[in-house]
Design a protein around this motif. Structure first.
Motif, short mmCIF file in Angstrom:
data_model
loop_
_atom_site.label_atom_id
_atom_site.label_comp_id
_atom_site.label_asym_id
_atom_site.label_seq_id
_atom_site.Cartn_x
_atom_site.Cartn_y
_atom_site.Cartn_z
N HIS A 42 -0.78 -10.77 -5.20
CA HIS A 42 -1.83 -9.75 -5.26
C HIS A 42 -2.61 -9.90 -6.57
O HIS A 42 -2.02 -10.20 -7.61
CB HIS A 42 -1.19 -8.35 -5.22
N PRO A 43 -3.92 -9.67 -6.52
CA PRO A 43 -4.68 -9.69 -7.78
C PRO A 43 -4.26 -8.51 -8.65
O PRO A 43 -4.19 -7.37 -8.16
CB PRO A 43 -6.13 -9.57 -7.34
N LEU A 44 -3.91 -8.78 -9.88
CA LEU A 44 -3.46 -7.74 -10.80
C LEU A 44 -4.33 -7.73 -12.05
O LEU A 44 -4.64 -8.79 -12.59
CB LEU A 44 -2.01 -7.99 -11.24
N GLY A 45 -4.69 -6.57 -12.48
CA GLY A 45 -5.32 -6.42 -13.78
C GLY A 45 -4.21 -6.23 -14.80
O GLY A 45 -3.68 -5.12 -14.95
N LEU A 46 -3.81 -7.28 -15.46
CA LEU A 46 -2.69 -7.20 -16.39
C LEU A 46 -3.00 -6.22 -17.51
O LEU A 46 -4.10 -6.22 -18.06
CB LEU A 46 -2.40 -8.58 -17.00
N ASP A 47 -2.01 -5.40 -17.85
CA ASP A 47 -2.15 -4.52 -19.00
C ASP A 47 -1.92 -5.30 -20.29
O ASP A 47 -2.49 -4.97 -21.32
CB ASP A 47 -1.15 -3.36 -18.91
N ASN A 48 -1.08 -6.33 -20.21
CA ASN A 48 -0.85 -7.17 -21.37
C ASN A 48 -0.26 -8.50 -20.93
O ASN A 48 0.47 -8.57 -19.94
CB ASN A 48 0.09 -6.50 -22.37
N CYS A 49 -0.59 -9.54 -21.66
CA CYS A 49 0.03 -10.86 -21.51
C CYS A 49 0.13 -11.45 -22.91
O CYS A 49 -0.89 -11.62 -23.58
CB CYS A 49 -0.80 -11.76 -20.60
N ALA A 50 1.35 -11.69 -23.35
CA ALA A 50 1.56 -12.25 -24.68
C ALA A 50 2.37 -13.54 -24.55
O ALA A 50 3.40 -13.56 -23.87
CB ALA A 50 2.30 -11.25 -25.56
N ILE A 51 1.88 -14.58 -25.20
CA ILE A 51 2.58 -15.86 -25.18
C ILE A 51 2.93 -16.25 -26.61
O ILE A 51 2.09 -16.18 -27.51
CB ILE A 51 1.72 -16.96 -24.52
N GLU A 52 4.19 -16.63 -26.78
CA GLU A 52 4.68 -17.11 -28.07
C GLU A 52 5.21 -18.51 -27.87
O GLU A 52 5.88 -18.79 -26.88
CB GLU A 52 5.79 -16.20 -28.58
N SER A 107 0.80 -1.22 0.00
CA SER A 107 0.00 0.00 0.00
C SER A 107 0.84 1.28 0.00
O SER A 107 0.40 2.30 -0.50
CB SER A 107 -0.96 0.00 1.19
N HIS A 108 2.04 1.23 0.51
CA HIS A 108 2.91 2.40 0.57
C HIS A 108 3.72 2.62 -0.70
O HIS A 108 4.33 3.67 -0.88
CB HIS A 108 3.86 2.29 1.76
N LYS A 109 3.73 1.66 -1.59
CA LYS A 109 4.53 1.75 -2.81
C LYS A 109 3.81 2.58 -3.87
O LYS A 109 2.59 2.65 -3.90
CB LYS A 109 4.82 0.35 -3.38
N THR A 110 4.58 3.17 -4.75
CA THR A 110 4.05 3.92 -5.87
C THR A 110 3.93 2.99 -7.07
O THR A 110 4.85 2.22 -7.35
CB THR A 110 4.98 5.10 -6.22
N ALA A 111 2.83 3.10 -7.77
CA ALA A 111 2.65 2.28 -8.98
C ALA A 111 3.68 2.70 -10.03
O ALA A 111 4.00 3.88 -10.18
CB ALA A 111 1.24 2.44 -9.52
N ASN A 138 1.02 -1.81 -14.76
CA ASN A 138 1.40 -0.59 -14.06
C ASN A 138 0.80 -0.73 -12.67
O ASN A 138 -0.40 -0.56 -12.48
CB ASN A 138 0.87 0.65 -14.78
N HIS A 139 1.65 -1.10 -11.70
CA HIS A 139 1.14 -1.47 -10.38
C HIS A 139 2.23 -1.26 -9.34
O HIS A 139 3.35 -0.90 -9.67
CB HIS A 139 0.68 -2.93 -10.39
N ARG A 140 1.88 -1.57 -8.10
CA ARG A 140 2.82 -1.45 -6.98
C ARG A 140 3.58 -2.75 -6.72
O ARG A 140 4.39 -2.82 -5.80
CB ARG A 140 2.06 -1.04 -5.72
N THR A 141 3.29 -3.77 -7.49
CA THR A 141 3.97 -5.06 -7.34
C THR A 141 4.24 -5.64 -8.72
O THR A 141 3.60 -5.26 -9.70
CB THR A 141 3.15 -6.03 -6.46
N GLY A 142 5.22 -6.53 -8.80
CA GLY A 142 5.67 -7.05 -10.08
C GLY A 142 4.80 -8.16 -10.65
O GLY A 142 3.83 -8.59 -10.04
N VAL A 143 5.18 -8.61 -11.83
CA VAL A 143 4.39 -9.62 -12.56
C VAL A 143 5.20 -10.88 -12.87
O VAL A 143 4.85 -11.63 -13.76
CB VAL A 143 3.81 -9.03 -13.87
N GLU A 144 6.25 -11.14 -12.07
CA GLU A 144 7.03 -12.35 -12.31
C GLU A 144 6.18 -13.61 -12.17
O GLU A 144 6.27 -14.52 -13.00
CB GLU A 144 8.20 -12.46 -11.33
N MET A 145 5.39 -13.67 -11.12
CA MET A 145 4.59 -14.88 -10.90
C MET A 145 3.55 -15.07 -12.00
O MET A 145 3.25 -16.21 -12.39
CB MET A 145 3.92 -14.84 -9.52
N GLU A 146 3.00 -13.98 -12.52
CA GLU A 146 2.03 -14.09 -13.62
C GLU A 146 2.71 -14.63 -14.87
O GLU A 146 2.16 -15.51 -15.55
CB GLU A 146 1.39 -12.72 -13.88
N ALA A 147 3.92 -14.14 -15.17
CA ALA A 147 4.64 -14.64 -16.34
C ALA A 147 5.01 -16.12 -16.16
O ALA A 147 4.86 -16.92 -17.09
CB ALA A 147 5.88 -13.79 -16.60
#
Length: 158
Positions: A79-89, A19-23, A107-116
């Protein structure tokens, strides 16, 4: 040595408070590899296999994106994230392995490593599921983070 982020002071599992992090813009790239026995690899034509369940790679791409979007339902402290994009090749390399690359952006306060990582893994599992009638010798041999940007520090494995 760094402290584990999902363990509190009493050594209990906990969600990270962001909650304290900047997106900010964050991206991650993960890869999974699927190895096929020669008789299965020989069935790939024009970069995919048609099965009774449909085209393998095309279906795996859809499943991988769905998996990435639902990561927070599978991994307890994501954290639940609304992904801006997910592309799989997906492509076959020179060793006739399926190389599955999943790129996620948010664009969020937490990363997307786990989603990838989840997207690449679910795509690999879908390839296995769709091809297992041809052989149970198919192997998912590697799933790893290739790169991430944004947050505290960037990471690039290659």
């Amino acid at each position: 040595m760094s402290k584990l982020s999902h363990i509190d002071e009493q050594n209990r599992p906990t969600m990270v408070d962001v909650s304290h992090k900047t997106a900010s813009a964050r991206q991650a790239h993960a890869r999974a590899l699927v190895e096929f026995p020669a008789e299965v690899a020989a069935r790939f034509a024009d970069g995919d296999i048609q099965t009774a369940k449909g085209p393998v790679f095309a279906t795996a791409i859809i499943a991988g994106v769905m998996g990435a979007k639902r990561t927070h339902e599978l991994i307890p402290f994501c954290h639940p994230l609304g992904l801006d994009n997910c592309a799989i090749e997906i492509h076959l390399d020179e060793e006739r392995r399926a190389v599955i690359d999943c790129h996620c952006k948010v664009n969020h306060r937490t990363g997307v490593e786990m989603e990838a990582l989840t997207g690449a893994t679910v795509a690999a599992l879908t390839v296995y599921d769709m091809c297992k009638a041809l052989s149970h010798e198919i192997r998912i041999t590697e799933t790893r983070l290739i790169a991430k940007t944004g947050g505290k520090k960037d990471y690039h494995s290659e």
